[in-house]
Motif scaffolding. Sequence first.
Motif, short mmCIF file in Angstrom:
data_model
loop_
_atom_site.label_atom_id
_atom_site.label_comp_id
_atom_site.label_asym_id
_atom_site.label_seq_id
_atom_site.Cartn_x
_atom_site.Cartn_y
_atom_site.Cartn_z
N GLU A 27 -59.84 6.47 13.54
CA GLU A 27 -58.92 6.85 12.48
C GLU A 27 -57.56 6.23 12.77
OE1 GLU A 27 -58.34 11.15 10.77
OE2 GLU A 27 -56.93 10.86 12.43
N LEU A 28 -57.02 5.53 11.79
CA LEU A 28 -55.74 4.85 11.96
C LEU A 28 -54.66 5.56 11.15
CD1 LEU A 28 -56.82 1.09 11.71
CD2 LEU A 28 -56.73 2.56 13.74
N SER A 29 -53.56 5.91 11.82
CA SER A 29 -52.40 6.51 11.17
C SER A 29 -51.30 5.45 11.09
CB SER A 29 -51.91 7.73 11.96
OG SER A 29 -52.93 8.69 12.09
N VAL A 30 -50.64 5.36 9.94
CA VAL A 30 -49.65 4.30 9.71
C VAL A 30 -48.31 4.91 9.34
CG1 VAL A 30 -49.07 2.26 8.33
CG2 VAL A 30 -51.46 2.72 8.92
N SER A 31 -47.27 4.35 9.90
CA SER A 31 -45.90 4.72 9.51
C SER A 31 -45.05 3.45 9.51
CB SER A 31 -45.31 5.76 10.45
OG SER A 31 -45.25 5.27 11.79
N GLY A 32 -43.93 3.50 8.80
CA GLY A 32 -43.04 2.35 8.73
C GLY A 32 -41.61 2.75 9.07
N GLN A 33 -40.83 1.78 9.54
CA GLN A 33 -39.44 2.05 9.89
C GLN A 33 -38.57 0.90 9.36
OE1 GLN A 33 -41.71 1.77 12.89
NE2 GLN A 33 -42.41 3.78 12.19
N ASN A 34 -37.43 1.27 8.81
CA ASN A 34 -36.42 0.29 8.35
C ASN A 34 -37.00 -0.73 7.36
OD1 ASN A 34 -34.50 1.45 10.19
ND2 ASN A 34 -35.43 0.23 11.83
N LEU A 35 -37.77 -0.25 6.40
CA LEU A 35 -38.39 -1.16 5.43
C LEU A 35 -37.33 -1.76 4.51
CD1 LEU A 35 -41.57 0.87 4.37
CD2 LEU A 35 -41.28 -0.74 6.27
N SER A 44 -36.84 2.03 -1.71
CA SER A 44 -38.20 1.60 -2.00
C SER A 44 -39.16 2.79 -2.01
CB SER A 44 -38.67 0.57 -0.96
OG SER A 44 -37.92 -0.63 -1.06
N ASP A 45 -40.26 2.62 -2.74
CA ASP A 45 -41.33 3.62 -2.81
C ASP A 45 -42.58 2.99 -2.18
OD1 ASP A 45 -39.56 5.23 -4.34
OD2 ASP A 45 -40.15 4.14 -6.15
N PRO A 46 -42.67 2.97 -0.85
CA PRO A 46 -43.71 2.17 -0.19
C PRO A 46 -45.09 2.82 -0.16
CG PRO A 46 -42.34 3.25 1.44
CD PRO A 46 -41.73 3.57 0.11
N PHE A 47 -46.10 1.96 -0.17
CA PHE A 47 -47.46 2.34 0.15
C PHE A 47 -48.07 1.21 0.97
CE2 PHE A 47 -47.79 0.05 -3.85
CZ PHE A 47 -48.95 -0.71 -3.73
N CYS A 48 -49.09 1.55 1.74
CA CYS A 48 -49.71 0.58 2.65
C CYS A 48 -51.14 0.29 2.21
CB CYS A 48 -49.70 1.11 4.09
SG CYS A 48 -50.43 -0.03 5.30
N VAL A 49 -51.49 -0.98 2.23
CA VAL A 49 -52.84 -1.42 1.88
C VAL A 49 -53.48 -2.05 3.10
CG1 VAL A 49 -54.24 -2.83 0.32
CG2 VAL A 49 -52.08 -1.85 -0.49
N LEU A 50 -54.69 -1.64 3.41
CA LEU A 50 -55.43 -2.20 4.54
C LEU A 50 -56.47 -3.19 4.01
CD1 LEU A 50 -56.38 -2.38 7.50
CD2 LEU A 50 -57.82 -0.37 7.05
N PHE A 51 -56.47 -4.39 4.62
CA PHE A 51 -57.45 -5.42 4.28
C PHE A 51 -58.30 -5.71 5.52
CE2 PHE A 51 -53.77 -6.13 1.60
CZ PHE A 51 -54.32 -6.31 0.33
N PRO A 138 -39.23 -12.66 9.65
CA PRO A 138 -39.14 -11.20 9.71
C PRO A 138 -38.77 -10.60 8.35
CG PRO A 138 -38.00 -12.19 11.57
CD PRO A 138 -38.34 -13.31 10.64
N ALA A 139 -39.39 -9.48 8.03
CA ALA A 139 -39.07 -8.73 6.81
C ALA A 139 -37.89 -7.81 7.11
CB ALA A 139 -40.28 -7.94 6.33
N GLY A 140 -36.71 -8.43 7.29
CA GLY A 140 -35.54 -7.68 7.70
C GLY A 140 -35.76 -7.06 9.07
N LYS A 141 -35.41 -5.79 9.21
CA LYS A 141 -35.63 -5.07 10.45
C LYS A 141 -36.87 -4.17 10.36
CE LYS A 141 -30.69 -4.94 11.63
NZ LYS A 141 -29.54 -4.05 11.94
N GLY A 142 -37.73 -4.45 9.38
CA GLY A 142 -38.89 -3.59 9.13
C GLY A 142 -39.90 -3.60 10.26
N LEU A 143 -40.38 -2.43 10.59
CA LEU A 143 -41.41 -2.25 11.62
C LEU A 143 -42.57 -1.45 11.06
CD1 LEU A 143 -39.13 -1.16 14.62
CD2 LEU A 143 -40.06 -3.45 14.23
N ILE A 144 -43.74 -1.65 11.64
CA ILE A 144 -44.90 -0.84 11.30
C ILE A 144 -45.50 -0.28 12.59
CG2 ILE A 144 -46.47 -2.84 11.33
CD1 ILE A 144 -48.09 -1.42 9.14
N THR A 145 -45.85 0.98 12.57
CA THR A 145 -46.48 1.64 13.72
C THR A 145 -47.87 2.11 13.31
OG1 THR A 145 -44.36 2.38 14.63
CG2 THR A 145 -46.34 3.56 15.34
N ILE A 146 -48.86 1.76 14.13
CA ILE A 146 -50.25 2.12 13.85
C ILE A 146 -50.80 2.82 15.08
CG2 ILE A 146 -52.51 1.30 13.13
CD1 ILE A 146 -51.01 -1.32 12.27
N ALA A 147 -51.33 4.02 14.89
CA ALA A 147 -51.92 4.79 15.99
C ALA A 147 -53.41 4.96 15.73
CB ALA A 147 -51.24 6.15 16.11
#
Length: 494
Positions: A27-35, A44-51, A138-147
Motif C-alpha cells: 500500500e502506497l501513501s502519497v503526500s506533497g510539499q511546496n507544490l 492549487s487543488d492537487p490530485f495524484c495519478v499513478l501510472f 525542478p517543479a519549483g520547490k515541489g516535493l513528493i513523499t511516498i511511503a
Amino acid sequence: MASIPGVGAPAAGAAPMGSQYCVCKVELSVSGQNLLDRDVTSKSDPFCVLFTENDGRWIEYDRTETAINNLNPAFSKKFVLDYHFEEVQKLKFALFDQDKSSTQLEEHDFLGQLSCSLGVIVSSKKITRPLLLMNDKPAGKGLITIAAQELSDNRVITLSLAGRKLDKKDLFGKSDPFLEFYKPGDDGKWMLVHRTEVIKYTLDPVWKPFTVPLVSLCDGDMEKPIQVMCYDYDNDGGHDFIGEFQTLVSQMCEARDGIPLEFECINPKKQRKKKNYKNSGIIILRSCKVSHEFAINFNPTNPFCSGVDGIAQAYSACLPHIRFYGPTNFSPIINHVARFAAQATQQQTATQYFILLIITDGVISDMEETRHAVVQASKLPMSIIIVGVGNADFAAMEFLDGDSRTLRSHTGEEAARDIVQFVPFREFRNVSMGRLGRGHHRAPRTIVIRMVLGLSAQSQAPLASAPLTEHFLRAYCVPSTMPGPALQQDHVIG
C-alpha cells in the motif's frame, strides 16, 4: 496545460500477475510539499495519478482524491499494488491541479512528476524526492513523499463513530465536521491513514462506518498510538481545527454495539487560554470490530475481480500469504452478503440477484448463528451455494440445504424459501467439463463445479487435498463472463 506523453487509457484492473509465490500486496501513501501554485486567486487543488509501465507505455492505474486549495496535501486515498520481487516495476506519480470536473488529464494543470521503481519505494519504506517538469527541470520547490506498507496482516478493522456537542465554527451556521486518523511513522511524524466524509450543518454528526486494513491503521500493533483529529470543513480548503485525542486500537476494541466509548475532543490552544475549558465536544466510538474477513485480492477499497478467471487468479495469489485455522464461522459472511441484497431491494427495478459461494471442509463453528442468518437471508434476493471439499462428514451442510425439510432458526422461525444448495465436490471431481456443460446437472451445480475445478487446476495446492477450513471468495463476477444462461444477470459473491 500539460499531459503525460505516452499515457494510455486507464487500466481495467491490476497489472498482470507474475509468479504467485514471489508477490505481495503493498500500500502506497502519497503526500506533497511546496507544490506549484497554478491558481490566480487561490492555491492549487492537487490530485495524484499513478501510472504503471506496460510494454513501454504508461497506463493509468489509479488516482487520489483532490485536496482543495492545498500546496502541501496528504492524500487519504491509497494505492494498492502487487509487488513482484523478481521484476522491475516502473511507476510514475504525476500531480495535477484540478481546474474542471473533467477526467481528462489534459484539462488540468501539470504540477510535476516522479518516476521510480516500486522496489526502490518498498526497500526504503519511505522516499522524498523533488518533482520534475516535462523537461526534467525542478517543479519549483515541489516535493513528493511516498511511503510503502506491506499488507502482510489480513486483519481489517471496522469503526463506527459519531460526535456530540462539537464546537460551532461557522459564523452563520453550525459546523461541517470530519475526522482524520493518523499513525506514527518511522520518522516520528504523524502519517494520515484515513479521512471520513464531511457531515454538513451539525454539531452532532454520525459518520458512516468504515473499514481499513489493521496494518494500515497501526502496522498491526494494537498498542501503537492513534491520533484522531476533528475539523470543520471549509470550501476554500482552510479547514478549522475543532479538537483531537489519542487512543490505542486495544482500547478502541472495548467498544461494542450498545457499549460505546467516549473521547473528549481537546483543542490545546483553547485549553491553555481558558481556565474553565472542558472540551470541544465528544467523539463517540459506537463500535469497533477487528476481523479476519478480507477480500482475497487484499484490496478492501476495490475488492472486485473480473469474471471467474479473475477470482481464480486472486485465489491462487492469495494462498501463499494466508494460514488456515479456525474457528470456521459462516454467519458473518452470510450477513455481509445479505446487506448487499437488502440494499438491492430498495431499487425500483429487480435487476440484481446475489449468490454467495462457500467452499468448506465441513466444519462449522457457529451453527445456531448460521441457521438464523440463512433464515433471515431467505427473504432477500440471494442464494448460497456450499461446496464441500474432502471426505469429511457434511451432515451440517446437508442440514442447511433445505431440500428435505424446511430450515428453521434457533427461535423457530421458518425460512421463507430454500436458498441453500450443497454440492459435494468429491462426487464431481472426476466429471469432465464437457459432461457438465451438456447440462447433466442443475445449472447452479454446473457453474459452481466448473468454477471449483478451475480453481483446483490453477492453484498449485489442489482444493481436495488442502487442509481447508473455509474460503469465502468475496468478489464480484462480471455477469457476462458467467458460463450458462441461468445466471447471466446475477452477481456472484464468494
